[in-house]
Enzyme design. Structure first.
Site, PDB file in Angstrom:
ATOM      1  N   LYS A   1       0.827  -1.201   0.000  1.00  0.00           N
ATOM      2  CA  LYS A   1       0.000   0.000   0.000  1.00  0.00           C
ATOM      3  C   LYS A   1       0.859   1.248   0.000  1.00  0.00           C
ATOM      4  O   LYS A   1       0.643   2.172  -0.789  1.00  0.00           O
ATOM      5  CB  LYS A   1      -0.921   0.011   1.219  1.00  0.00           C
TER       6      LYS A   1
ATOM      7  N   ASP B   1      -6.271   0.883   0.907  1.00  0.00           N
ATOM      8  CA  ASP B   1      -6.265   0.929   2.361  1.00  0.00           C
ATOM      9  C   ASP B   1      -7.649   0.532   2.863  1.00  0.00           C
ATOM     10  O   ASP B   1      -8.481   0.041   2.093  1.00  0.00           O
ATOM     11  CB  ASP B   1      -5.851   2.315   2.862  1.00  0.00           C
TER      12      ASP B   1
END
Length: 214
Positions: free
Chosen positions: A121, A139
């Protein structure tokens, strides 16, 4: 509604109404953005923005942080979630940047992920914001919004990322990352989502399902 139609309607709305989405993290260099994104894991951007000014002022370049100790860094980020592990990661990250990349933050996803404290991420966020790479960082906000809208049924972050990238044109992916995060942060919240005022409700699968039950 077919998934491709849902994507088309939602992306078109965002393009028309949110043409220039940006990260809410404060930063003044690629290195400082990397620090901010690492600190933002399981922590709000607002809290990170409150903490980073003195940290950035003390550690302006990777070499400054690489030569620091854990005990020097920890006081700056004590109010951030998981400060001990993040302080250790920041120092180790800076040392690897200096030793392996000449103090430059790499643009390659795999190279970014080789840095301590940097998962997929975080790597995607840096690659997207700084290097305009056609990737989408997933996320908790993006994961939740993607499921509620009906953009993905993926059970894992990787599966949702693949779904989004298979349906969103490369040119829109850097923006789409921010669109979905900000929509999840302010409208499609985890608790008490603002469905009544959400302008995506016409194409939202969750909204359709809930109204069908009434």
């Amino acid at each position: 509604m077919l998934k491709k139609d849902r994507y088309q309607k939602i992306l078109s709305w965002f393009e028309a109404n949110r043409p220039m989405p940006e990260t809410e993290l404060h930063f003044d260099s690629v290195f400082h953005l990397l620090i901010a994104v690492i600190l933002s894991a399981q922590c709000t951007d607002r809290r990170v923005n409150m903490v980073v000014p003195p940290l950035f002022d003390r550690f302006k370049e990777p070499a400054d942080l690489a030569s620091a100790s854990f005990d020097e860094v920890l006081p700056f980020i004590r109010s951030i979630s998981y400060p001990n592990s993040k302080a250790a990661h920041l120092v180790a990250m800076a040392r690897k940047l200096v030793d392996d990349f000449g103090g430059e933050v790499p643009s390659d996803i795999d190279q970014l992920m080789s840095l301590p404290g940097v998962g997929r991420k975080t790597a995607n966020v840096i690659a997207s914001i700084v290097y305009d790479k056609p990737v989408i960082a997933v996320d908790t906000h993006v994961f939740r919004v993607s499921h509620r809208l009906g953009l993905s049924d993926g059970k894992t972050v990787d599966a949702v990322e693949k779904d989004l990238e298979s349906h969103i044109p490369e040119s829109l992916r850097p923006k789409a990352h921010h669109w979905l995060i900000l929509h999840g942060r302010y409208t499609c919240t985890a608790r008490n989502p603002k469905c009544a005022s959400c302008e995506l409700s016409s194409w939202c699968r969750e909204y359709e399902r809930n109204n069908r039950k009434i």
